[in-house]
Design a protein around this motif. Structure first.
Motif, short mmCIF file in Angstrom:
data_model
loop_
_atom_site.label_atom_id
_atom_site.label_comp_id
_atom_site.label_asym_id
_atom_site.label_seq_id
_atom_site.Cartn_x
_atom_site.Cartn_y
_atom_site.Cartn_z
N TYR A 47 12.02 -0.89 0.07
CA TYR A 47 10.64 -1.29 -0.24
C TYR A 47 10.57 -2.69 -0.85
O TYR A 47 9.79 -3.54 -0.42
CB TYR A 47 10.00 -0.26 -1.19
CG TYR A 47 8.65 -0.69 -1.70
CD1 TYR A 47 7.51 -0.54 -0.92
CD2 TYR A 47 8.51 -1.26 -2.96
CE1 TYR A 47 6.27 -0.97 -1.37
CE2 TYR A 47 7.27 -1.69 -3.43
CZ TYR A 47 6.16 -1.53 -2.63
OH TYR A 47 4.92 -1.95 -3.08
N LYS A 63 1.50 -10.48 -9.17
CA LYS A 63 1.72 -9.48 -10.23
C LYS A 63 1.82 -10.17 -11.59
O LYS A 63 1.24 -9.71 -12.58
CB LYS A 63 2.97 -8.66 -9.94
CG LYS A 63 2.74 -7.64 -8.83
CD LYS A 63 4.03 -7.04 -8.30
CE LYS A 63 3.73 -6.06 -7.17
NZ LYS A 63 4.90 -5.66 -6.41
N CYS A 82 0.76 4.28 -10.17
CA CYS A 82 1.32 4.01 -8.83
C CYS A 82 2.36 2.91 -8.95
O CYS A 82 2.38 1.93 -8.20
CB CYS A 82 0.22 3.61 -7.84
SG CYS A 82 -1.01 4.89 -7.59
N CYS A 83 3.25 3.09 -9.92
CA CYS A 83 4.16 2.01 -10.34
C CYS A 83 5.22 1.69 -9.30
O CYS A 83 5.82 0.61 -9.35
CB CYS A 83 4.84 2.39 -11.65
SG CYS A 83 5.89 3.86 -11.50
N GLY A 84 5.49 2.58 -8.37
CA GLY A 84 6.53 2.31 -7.38
C GLY A 84 7.86 2.02 -8.04
O GLY A 84 8.32 2.75 -8.92
N ASP A 106 4.20 7.62 -10.91
CA ASP A 106 4.18 7.60 -9.44
C ASP A 106 4.49 9.02 -8.95
O ASP A 106 5.12 9.80 -9.66
CB ASP A 106 5.23 6.63 -8.90
CG ASP A 106 4.90 6.14 -7.49
OD1 ASP A 106 4.44 4.99 -7.36
OD2 ASP A 106 5.09 6.92 -6.53
N PHE A 107 4.04 9.35 -7.72
CA PHE A 107 4.37 10.68 -7.22
C PHE A 107 5.54 10.65 -6.24
O PHE A 107 5.86 11.67 -5.63
CB PHE A 107 3.15 11.41 -6.66
CG PHE A 107 2.55 10.92 -5.37
CD1 PHE A 107 3.06 9.84 -4.67
CD2 PHE A 107 1.43 11.57 -4.83
CE1 PHE A 107 2.51 9.40 -3.48
CE2 PHE A 107 0.87 11.15 -3.65
CZ PHE A 107 1.41 10.06 -2.98
N GLY A 133 4.10 11.86 -11.49
CA GLY A 133 2.75 12.36 -11.74
C GLY A 133 1.81 11.94 -10.64
O GLY A 133 2.08 11.02 -9.88
N ASP A 134 0.68 12.65 -10.58
CA ASP A 134 -0.33 12.38 -9.56
C ASP A 134 -1.47 11.59 -10.17
O ASP A 134 -2.03 11.98 -11.19
CB ASP A 134 -0.84 13.73 -9.01
CG ASP A 134 -1.82 13.55 -7.87
OD1 ASP A 134 -2.30 12.41 -7.64
OD2 ASP A 134 -2.12 14.56 -7.21
N ALA A 135 -1.82 10.48 -9.51
CA ALA A 135 -2.89 9.60 -10.00
C ALA A 135 -4.22 10.33 -10.18
O ALA A 135 -5.05 9.93 -10.99
CB ALA A 135 -3.07 8.44 -9.02
N GLY A 151 -0.99 -1.60 -9.04
CA GLY A 151 -0.64 -2.66 -8.09
C GLY A 151 -0.51 -2.10 -6.69
O GLY A 151 0.42 -1.34 -6.42
N PHE A 152 -1.41 -2.47 -5.81
CA PHE A 152 -1.39 -2.08 -4.40
C PHE A 152 -1.22 -0.57 -4.25
O PHE A 152 -0.58 -0.10 -3.30
CB PHE A 152 -0.27 -2.84 -3.66
CG PHE A 152 -0.42 -4.33 -3.77
CD1 PHE A 152 -1.48 -4.97 -3.16
CD2 PHE A 152 0.46 -5.08 -4.55
CE1 PHE A 152 -1.65 -6.35 -3.28
CE2 PHE A 152 0.30 -6.45 -4.68
CZ PHE A 152 -0.76 -7.08 -4.04
C1 LIG Z 1 2.34 0.08 -2.19
S1 LIG Z 1 3.18 0.97 -3.41
C2 LIG Z 1 2.95 -0.07 -4.84
C3 LIG Z 1 4.06 0.03 -5.84
C4 LIG Z 1 4.00 -0.97 -6.96
N1 LIG Z 1 2.84 -0.76 -7.79
C5 LIG Z 1 4.02 -2.37 -6.43
O1 LIG Z 1 3.01 -3.07 -6.58
O2 LIG Z 1 5.04 -2.76 -5.85
C6 LIG Z 1 2.07 2.31 -3.76
C7 LIG Z 1 2.65 3.37 -4.67
O3 LIG Z 1 1.61 4.30 -4.98
C8 LIG Z 1 2.19 5.57 -5.06
N2 LIG Z 1 1.11 6.58 -4.92
C9 LIG Z 1 0.25 6.73 -3.90
N3 LIG Z 1 -0.59 7.76 -4.14
C10 LIG Z 1 -0.25 8.26 -5.35
C11 LIG Z 1 -0.76 9.32 -6.15
N4 LIG Z 1 -1.78 10.11 -5.74
N5 LIG Z 1 -0.20 9.55 -7.35
C12 LIG Z 1 0.84 8.78 -7.79
N6 LIG Z 1 1.37 7.77 -7.06
C13 LIG Z 1 0.83 7.51 -5.86
C14 LIG Z 1 3.22 5.58 -3.96
O4 LIG Z 1 4.20 6.59 -4.13
C15 LIG Z 1 3.79 4.16 -4.04
O5 LIG Z 1 4.92 4.10 -4.87
#
Ligand SMILES: C[S@@+](CC[C@H](N)C(=O)[O-])C[C@H]1O[C@@H](n2cnc3c(N)ncnc32)[C@H](O)[C@@H]1O
Length: 266
Positions: A47, A63, A82-84, A106-107, A133-135, A151-152
């Motif tokens: 990623y 960022k 959604c920290c990735g 993040d999930f 966790g779920d957003a 972020g994204f």
């Molecule tokens: C495009 S990535 C962005 C990661 C990081 N924030 C960045 O900017 O590089 C989106 C992230 O959102 C997470 N995500 C999407 N839906 C989610 C949810 N319902 N709960 C938690 N995380 C979620 C994904 O697993 C993914 O890691």
């Protein structure tokens, strides 16, 4: 004509691709959530590389700017939703300092795993915690944070309005939010180049780098079906945020949305 049709991605094969259908919002929220989680678990190892190559490094500049604009207090309590793999969480950790805390949620366990490794390598693991966790239903107390970032990520959530409600709940009154997301570029020449790049180059290079069939078709398609900057600003107001404003990056290819939870800081 929708952008995706201009670039041939609706050929019969592509139209059937799951990434295209999910990006267009043609499946249920539950099915989208399942697809997105599986997709990020699959692409996690590549990623960061794909992000940096496909954005020519711009995502990191954006960022850094988002975190500068957010002005987290030191010591302070910050959430990166959604920290990735933790780009924003690690930047926030430097801002809140040794007495502060950052929670990355993040999930995708595969993305979190990389975030934890990076925090340890950077010596920030005592400040930065990465939690599954779920957003849409955050495992966090009301008013627990001074600042929050996404972020994204918000575009990928099954029910973005539910996630915005959760962000408002876990910020303390007066707490500040920065959402970094893609938008609509206003410069026509740039838009033409960007659209051609998004649909002719991104899906192919993304597939070659990550091995995932259509994650990088989902990406540009979901961006074209996401609200523009003014519509998303309205969504923030509807979710109960105040002082809503935004900063366009590259004339609106990406956008930093800023907002505050109403009320006086404690
Ligand atoms: C495009 S990535 C962005 C990661 C990081 N924030 C960045 O900017 O590089 C989106 C992230 O959102 C997470 N995500 C999407 N839906 C989610 C949810 N319902 N709960 C938690 N995380 C979620 C994904 O697993 C993914 O890691």
């Amino acid at each position: 004509m929708p952008l995706t049709e201009q670039y041939g991605v609706t050929s019969r094969r592509r139209r059937g691709a799951t990434g295209d259908r999910v990006g267009r919002g043609l499946i249920s929220d539950v099915a989208k959530t399942r697809y997105v989680r599986g997709m990020f678990n699959a692409i996690a190892p590549r990623y960061d590389l794909a992000n940096t190559l496909l954005s020519a490094g711009f995502h990191l500049t954006w960022k850094r700017r988002a975190v500068r604009l957010l002005r987290a207090p030191a010591p302070g309590r910050a959430l990166d939703l959604c920290c990735g793999t933790g780009d924003l969480a690690l930047l926030l950790a430097r801002q809140v300092g040794r007495g502060g805390t950052v929670v990355g949620i993040d999930f995708s366990e595969a993305m979190l795993h990389i975030g934890r490794r990076r925090a340890t390598a950077a010596g920030l693991h005592r400040i930065c915690q990465f939690v599954l966790g779920d957003a849409e239903a955050l495992p966090l107390a009301d008013g627990a944070f001074d600042v929050a970032t996404v972020g994204f990520g918000i575009r990928n959530v099954g029910r973005p309005a539910a996630a915005l409600g959760e962000l408002r709940r876990v910020l303390q009154p007066g707490g500040r939010l920065a959402v970094l997301e893609f938008g609509r570029p206003s410069n026509a020449a740039l838009r033409a180049v960007y659209d051609a790049y998004s649909f002719a180059v991104v899906p192919r290079v993304g597939r070659a780098l990550t091995g995932h069939q259509d994650a990088y078709l989902y990406l540009p398609t979901s961006i074209r079906h996401w609200p523009d900057q003014d519509q998303f600003a309205d969504a923030l107001r509807r979710a109960g945020f105040a002082n809503v404003r935004y900063v366009n990056l590259l004339t609106g290819v990406a956008v930093i949305h800023l907002a505050t939870r109403p009320g006086d800081a404690r």
